[in-house]
Structure formats: C-alpha cells, structure tokens
Write an enzyme that holds these catalytic residues in place. Structure first.
Site, mmCIF file in Angstrom:
data_model
loop_
_atom_site.group_PDB
_atom_site.id
_atom_site.type_symbol
_atom_site.label_atom_id
_atom_site.label_comp_id
_atom_site.label_asym_id
_atom_site.label_seq_id
_atom_site.Cartn_x
_atom_site.Cartn_y
_atom_site.Cartn_z
ATOM 1 N N ASP A 66 -7.577 27.337 24.608
ATOM 2 C CA ASP A 66 -8.805 26.579 24.069
ATOM 3 C C ASP A 66 -8.195 25.355 23.622
ATOM 4 O OD1 ASP A 66 -7.625 27.699 21.851
ATOM 5 O OD2 ASP A 66 -9.288 28.858 20.964
ATOM 6 N N ASN A 133 -14.466 35.661 11.920
ATOM 7 C CA ASN A 133 -16.007 36.153 12.231
ATOM 8 C C ASN A 133 -15.741 36.825 13.286
ATOM 9 O OD1 ASN A 133 -15.203 34.182 13.737
ATOM 10 N ND2 ASN A 133 -17.001 32.717 13.429
ATOM 11 N N HIS A 135 -14.236 35.947 16.340
ATOM 12 C CA HIS A 135 -14.181 35.135 17.463
ATOM 13 C C HIS A 135 -12.837 35.240 18.087
ATOM 14 C CE1 HIS A 135 -12.413 31.680 15.061
ATOM 15 N NE2 HIS A 135 -11.535 31.725 15.855
ATOM 16 N N GLU A 140 -17.523 31.922 19.591
ATOM 17 C CA GLU A 140 -18.187 32.337 18.324
ATOM 18 C C GLU A 140 -18.978 33.595 18.564
ATOM 19 O OE1 GLU A 140 -16.654 31.197 15.840
ATOM 20 O OE2 GLU A 140 -16.625 29.030 15.719
HETATM 21 C C1 GLP Z 1 -8.284 29.336 15.897
HETATM 22 C C2 GLP Z 1 -8.131 29.843 17.382
HETATM 23 C C3 GLP Z 1 -8.124 31.270 17.746
HETATM 24 C C4 GLP Z 1 -7.254 32.004 16.867
HETATM 25 C C5 GLP Z 1 -7.834 31.818 15.268
HETATM 26 C C6 GLP Z 1 -7.072 32.397 14.288
HETATM 27 O O1 GLP Z 1 -9.853 29.583 15.592
HETATM 28 N N1 GLP Z 1 -9.047 29.069 18.229
HETATM 29 O O2 GLP Z 1 -7.667 31.339 19.154
HETATM 30 O O3 GLP Z 1 -7.211 33.564 17.008
HETATM 31 O O4 GLP Z 1 -7.973 30.466 15.172
HETATM 32 O O5 GLP Z 1 -6.057 31.755 13.664
HETATM 33 P P1 GLP Z 1 -5.167 32.104 12.569
HETATM 34 O O6 GLP Z 1 -4.177 32.986 13.240
HETATM 35 O O7 GLP Z 1 -4.788 30.833 11.946
HETATM 36 O O8 GLP Z 1 -5.956 32.952 11.681
#
Ligand code: GLP
Length: 243
Positions: A66, A133, A135, A140
């Site tokens: 992404d 959440n 995702h 989402e």
């Molecule tokens: C972002 C990314 C996700 C990732 C999530 C969790 O939203 N788009 O791919 O899994 O963050 O991130 P963190 O590891 O910082 O909790």
C-alpha cells in the site's frame, strides 16, 4: 491457518525474519510481498543483518501492499520513503524490481499495479502486519474479500493510530491505494506478524472469530498457507495458544 506464539517480540520477529531469509535462500529470484508499519521495522533490520552476513537480494522482486494517496515518494512518511530507509537502501535489492502502488491519485494507478503483479507474480511470500481494527494492507473493516488494488478511505481509527509517525501539525492522508484482500489471498504463502497487547483484540478476531468482512484479517482463515506469528501479549485473548 497456522499459529505460532512466541515468548516475546524479539523471538516472534526472528521467526518471521527466518521465514523470509529462508525463502530468499531457497529461491534467490523469489517474489516477496512487503508491508510497512512499526512492527515491520525490526523484520527489515533482521533481513538487513542477513544481507550484511552475505545474503544477496539482487534477484528478489518485491511488491508493497500500500501507499498513502497525496504523499509524494520523497515525503518522509510515504511508504516509498519508509521502504528505502528500512530495506532498499540497505541491501543490494535492484531498484527496478521494487514495486509500490503510486499514491499520486491517478485513477489508473491501481489497475497498473495489478497488471505488474500479474506480470511478475504470483507473490511467493506475503508479509503482513495487522491494524488494531483488523485491517490488512489498508483494507479496512467492511472491505470485500474479493477486492483488488484500489483507492480506499482510511478509517479514523487507522489515521489516529498512524498519526504517531507524522510530525506535529501533520495528519495522515484520508485515502490510500492498497492491494485488495483478493489480491493478497493470491500469494502462495502469507506470514502475518502481530506484536503487543494493542493487537490482542484484532488477533483474537482474526484467528478465532468468524470469517467476516468486519475483520479483514479473518480472510486469512480461508488461505491454504497462512501463518500468524504473535508474541504472548498479542496472544493474550486467544483460547488456543499452540506453540
Ligand atoms: C498500517 C499499514 C498496515 C500495517 C498497520 C500496522 O496501517 N498499512 O499494513 O499492518 O499499519 O502497523 P503497526 O505495525 O505500526 O502497528
């Protein structure tokens, strides 16, 4: 879905690094699916350490999940910058073989990204983190399990959680381009890493809850080769904790 519960974040990260390094050793031209986020920073440190120990990534192809819409690739909080800083500039991976979705708002960017995955894929090993959440990527809650790469609106909870990476006065963009859940599920194998108490609810819903679009990560229950690696804190709400 295979579950690996590790004693602490270090051990869990090591398990994921070993999977990635093993995949590169087995097939130097492996196609990796990569993720951004805080959790993955240690994973990239581990891959960089393996590179410094002699592992070459010169023939690896990578596709990131992404990118925020509206942040130019040079912006410090773009996932283009994140990947350069965390992995690309620290290894011998070929810049021409590292792909991320374009976040420039071009309506053709998503279809172009799907075409690139079709051309160079399938993805052999997809790395995933998970949002609080549930995702995956930026899919989402409510995302269709058949969804493909597209521009999506970020949930307020996600923008709030990710605001910690932005400077004061800056807020995360409202939309992003993400591989769809259908796109992610086409990877041959998937490894998701979740660390810490803040992910415990999402992990329980993903692993033991119903397969439902209310928890995008629960789609992994339908994948033939998905492994979830967690530390004890993230596993706190699970009733089965096979190690
Ligand atoms: C972002 C990314 C996700 C990732 C999530 C969790 O939203 N788009 O791919 O899994 O963050 O991130 P963190 O590891 O910082 O909790």
């Amino acid at each position: 879905m295979r579950l690996i519960v590790c004693a602490d974040p270090r051990e869990a990260t090591r398990a994921v690094v070993d999977r990635v390094v093993g995949a590169i050793r087995d097939r130097p031209d492996v196609v990796l699916g990569l993720a951004a986020g805080g959790t993955m920073e240690w994973v990239y440190d581990g891959i960089v350490a393996a590179h410094e120990g002699g592992l070459s990534l010169a023939r690896v192809t990578s596709f990131n999940l992404d990118e925020y819409v509206g942040l130019p690739p040079e912006h410090a909080q773009s996932y283009h910058s994140y990947m350069r800083a965390r992995l690309f500039d620290r290894t011998d991976i070929a810049p021409g073989r590292t792909y991320l979705p374009r976040g420039d708002g071009d309506p053709g960017a998503a279809a172009e990204y799907e075409a690139l995955i079709a051309q160079h894929g399938p993805i052999d090993l997809q790395l995933l983190g998970i949002g609080q959440n549930g995702h995956i990527g930026f899919n989402e809650p409510g995302s269709d399990f058949a969804s493909r790469t597209r521009e999506v609106a970020l949930a307020e909870a996600t923008r709030t959680a990710n605001a910690r990476y932005f400077g004061s006065g800056e807020t995360p963009p409202e939309t992003a381009v993400t591989m769809g859940i259908g796109t992610i599920l086409e990877a041959r194998s998937i490894v998701l890493l979740a660390l810490g108490d803040g992910k415990a609810d999402a992990v329980a819903a993903m692993v033991e809850g119903p397969v439902t679009e209310a928890c995008p990560a629960s789609a992994l229950q339908t994948h033939p080769d998905a492994t979830v690696v967690v530390d004890r804190d993230a596993a706190r709400l699970l009733s089965r904790t096979a190690i």
